[in-house]
Write an enzyme that holds these catalytic residues in place. Structure first.
Site, PDB file in Angstrom:
ATOM      1  N   ASP A   8     -35.761  26.333 -15.695  1.00 55.41           N
ATOM      2  CA  ASP A   8     -36.618  25.405 -15.236  1.00 55.41           C
ATOM      3  C   ASP A   8     -36.960  24.291 -15.725  1.00 55.41           C
ATOM      4  O   ASP A   8     -37.576  24.261 -16.673  1.00 55.41           O
ATOM      5  CB  ASP A   8     -37.597  25.993 -14.568  1.00 55.41           C
ATOM      6  CG  ASP A   8     -38.073  25.031 -12.612  1.00 55.41           C
ATOM      7  OD1 ASP A   8     -37.513  24.052 -12.061  1.00 55.41           O
ATOM      8  OD2 ASP A   8     -39.308  25.934 -12.220  1.00 55.41           O
ATOM      9  N   TYR A  40     -38.782  17.389 -12.212  1.00 56.21           N
ATOM     10  CA  TYR A  40     -37.851  15.922 -12.206  1.00 56.21           C
ATOM     11  C   TYR A  40     -37.508  15.982 -11.234  1.00 56.21           C
ATOM     12  O   TYR A  40     -36.705  15.013 -11.231  1.00 56.21           O
ATOM     13  CB  TYR A  40     -36.362  17.651 -12.605  1.00 56.21           C
ATOM     14  CG  TYR A  40     -36.240  18.327 -13.736  1.00 56.21           C
ATOM     15  CD1 TYR A  40     -37.765  17.817 -14.675  1.00 56.21           C
ATOM     16  CD2 TYR A  40     -34.970  18.940 -14.105  1.00 56.21           C
ATOM     17  CE1 TYR A  40     -37.422  18.067 -16.752  1.00 56.21           C
ATOM     18  CE2 TYR A  40     -34.822  19.688 -15.056  1.00 56.21           C
ATOM     19  CZ  TYR A  40     -36.384  18.876 -16.421  1.00 56.21           C
ATOM     20  OH  TYR A  40     -35.320  19.614 -17.466  1.00 56.21           O
ATOM     21  N   GLY A  41     -37.945  15.970 -10.083  1.00 51.40           N
ATOM     22  CA  GLY A  41     -37.409  15.966  -8.801  1.00 51.40           C
ATOM     23  C   GLY A  41     -37.249  14.117  -8.546  1.00 51.40           C
ATOM     24  O   GLY A  41     -36.356  14.299  -7.488  1.00 51.40           O
ATOM     25  N   CYS A  71     -33.569  25.936 -11.075  1.00 51.34           N
ATOM     26  CA  CYS A  71     -34.279  24.896 -10.598  1.00 51.34           C
ATOM     27  C   CYS A  71     -33.575  24.050  -9.130  1.00 51.34           C
ATOM     28  O   CYS A  71     -32.321  23.766  -9.547  1.00 51.34           O
ATOM     29  CB  CYS A  71     -35.008  23.929 -11.230  1.00 51.34           C
ATOM     30  SG  CYS A  71     -35.306  22.296 -11.254  1.00 51.34           S
ATOM     31  N   THR A  73     -33.677  21.177  -8.065  1.00 49.37           N
ATOM     32  CA  THR A  73     -32.698  20.293  -8.136  1.00 49.37           C
ATOM     33  C   THR A  73     -32.110  19.432  -9.130  1.00 49.37           C
ATOM     34  O   THR A  73     -31.032  19.571  -9.123  1.00 49.37           O
ATOM     35  CB  THR A  73     -34.499  19.377  -8.525  1.00 49.37           C
ATOM     36  OG1 THR A  73     -35.427  18.825  -7.374  1.00 49.37           O
ATOM     37  CG2 THR A  73     -34.103  17.100  -9.430  1.00 49.37           C
ATOM     38  N   GLU A 150     -47.665  23.217  -9.835  1.00 48.55           N
ATOM     39  CA  GLU A 150     -48.317  23.483 -11.327  1.00 48.55           C
ATOM     40  C   GLU A 150     -49.465  23.122 -12.042  1.00 48.55           C
ATOM     41  O   GLU A 150     -50.164  23.455 -12.719  1.00 48.55           O
ATOM     42  CB  GLU A 150     -47.905  21.936 -12.569  1.00 48.55           C
ATOM     43  CG  GLU A 150     -46.048  22.179 -12.402  1.00 48.55           C
ATOM     44  CD  GLU A 150     -45.115  23.141 -13.365  1.00 48.55           C
ATOM     45  OE1 GLU A 150     -46.681  23.464 -14.466  1.00 48.55           O
ATOM     46  OE2 GLU A 150     -44.380  23.736 -12.923  1.00 48.55           O
ATOM     47  N   CYS A 184     -36.930  24.625  -3.744  1.00 49.35           N
ATOM     48  CA  CYS A 184     -37.577  24.419  -4.964  1.00 49.35           C
ATOM     49  C   CYS A 184     -38.297  25.961  -5.756  1.00 49.35           C
ATOM     50  O   CYS A 184     -38.609  26.064  -4.943  1.00 49.35           O
ATOM     51  CB  CYS A 184     -38.607  23.281  -5.276  1.00 49.35           C
ATOM     52  SG  CYS A 184     -39.212  23.450  -6.670  1.00 49.35           S
ATOM     53  N   THR A 185     -38.194  26.607  -6.997  1.00 55.95           N
ATOM     54  CA  THR A 185     -38.989  27.659  -7.041  1.00 55.95           C
ATOM     55  C   THR A 185     -40.102  27.556  -7.382  1.00 55.95           C
ATOM     56  O   THR A 185     -40.645  28.479  -7.248  1.00 55.95           O
ATOM     57  CB  THR A 185     -37.814  28.198  -8.701  1.00 55.95           C
ATOM     58  OG1 THR A 185     -37.909  27.188  -9.514  1.00 55.95           O
ATOM     59  CG2 THR A 185     -36.507  28.785  -7.926  1.00 55.95           C
ATOM     60  N   HIS A 186     -40.762  26.411  -7.328  1.00 59.52           N
ATOM     61  CA  HIS A 186     -42.323  26.459  -7.156  1.00 59.52           C
ATOM     62  C   HIS A 186     -42.978  26.619  -6.120  1.00 59.52           C
ATOM     63  O   HIS A 186     -44.021  27.130  -5.616  1.00 59.52           O
ATOM     64  CB  HIS A 186     -42.337  24.520  -7.347  1.00 59.52           C
ATOM     65  CG  HIS A 186     -43.057  24.680  -9.068  1.00 59.52           C
ATOM     66  ND1 HIS A 186     -41.286  23.989  -9.873  1.00 59.52           N
ATOM     67  CD2 HIS A 186     -43.182  24.371  -9.809  1.00 59.52           C
ATOM     68  CE1 HIS A 186     -41.942  23.557 -11.095  1.00 59.52           C
ATOM     69  NE2 HIS A 186     -42.505  24.236 -11.095  1.00 59.52           N
TER      70      HIS A 186
END
Length: 263
Positions: A8, A40-41, A71, A73, A150, A184-186
């Site tokens: 990711d 990255y998005g 990820c 994205t 993050e 999104c995995t976040h």
């Protein structure tokens, strides 16, 4: 048994690792978080693809049997290219999440929150249309979610994340969606905040959990306890502290910083 390679842009993919742990406790996992280049998005397609190929090729240097793109994205922008160059099976998060969303929706109104690149790709719309052309998808880009997560701003009661979430989610609530893909995995780290705003009638689709379910159906079985190896491209200490929280494990050991080239 070979390991599963997971990558990711940062720490969000750990939500997929956590789900894989629960479903496949015997599975060895090698995780690469590209923390030097997160998020990255907001980047262009060519740059995202270049980053993704660098991550994949680095993980191919290990003994892995499957590559999981944790990820959203990358899964929407570079999955075809990764699949083309990969010597092993590649799993993205889009198709598994679409499958779960189609199963879950009752009123055929599905919301999607993701990065700008993922929403612009229309990958989720295409994936859902292949399964049920009557479902309408409402996509909203959420560019601030990844940097906030993050930086540890994902807990219920945090005024900043709750304010940002309310602004992003308001159109989806107004649209009457009964299912919401966390693209999104976040974003599963924001489950409490999102669920509080959207209400009990909305089913949240965790893309990390969805890809773990798919992996479970094809993975080898064993009685041994799996091991994990964590790699990052920057800031080992921050990653380690957050990983302990996300994986609910204070014994994950050291996180290794690696150079995958081109950073």
């Amino acid at each position: 048994m070979s390991a599963v390679g997971v990558f990711d842009s940062g720490l969000g993919g750990l939500t997929a690792v956590s789900a894989i742990r629960r479903r496949l406790p015997h599975q060895d996992i090698i995780y690469l978080g590209d923390t030097a280049r997160v998020p990255y998005g907001g980047r262009g397609r060519e740059v995202i693809t270049r980053f993704a190929l660098a991550n994949a090729r680095f993980l191919f240097g290990y003994d892995i049997s499957t590559l999981v793109i944790a990820c959203g994205t990358v899964s929407t922008v570079a999955l075809d290219e990764l699949t083309r160059i990969s010597p092993i099976p590649v799993l993205g998060v889009v198709e598994p999440a679409c499958t779960q969303a189609v199963r879950a929706t009752r009123n055929k109104r599905v919301g999607l929150i993701a990065t700008k690149a993922s929403v612009s790709s229309n990958a989720y719309e295409r994936g859902i249309a292949r399964l049920d052309s009557e479902i309408k998808v409402f996509g909203v880009p959420c560019p601030l979610f990844v940097p906030l997560v993050e930086n540890g701003r994902f807990n219920r009661g945090d005024t900043v994340i709750e304010t940002v979430a309310a602004e992003y989610l308001a159109p989806l609530k107004a649209a009457g969606v009964d299912t919401l893909i966390l693209g999104c995995t976040h974003y599963p780290l924001l489950t409490d905040v999102i669920a509080d705003y959207m209400g009990d009638g909305v089913t949240l689709i965790n893309s990390g959990e969805a890809v773990a379910e798919t992996l479970e159906s094809v993975a080898e079985k064993s009685d041994k306890k799996g091991k994990e190896k964590f790699l990052v491209t920057d800031d080992e200490e921050k990653f380690w502290e957050l990983a302990k929280i996300l994986l609910r494990d204070t014994t994950i050991g050291l996180v290794e910083r690696v150079d995958i080239g081109g950073i």
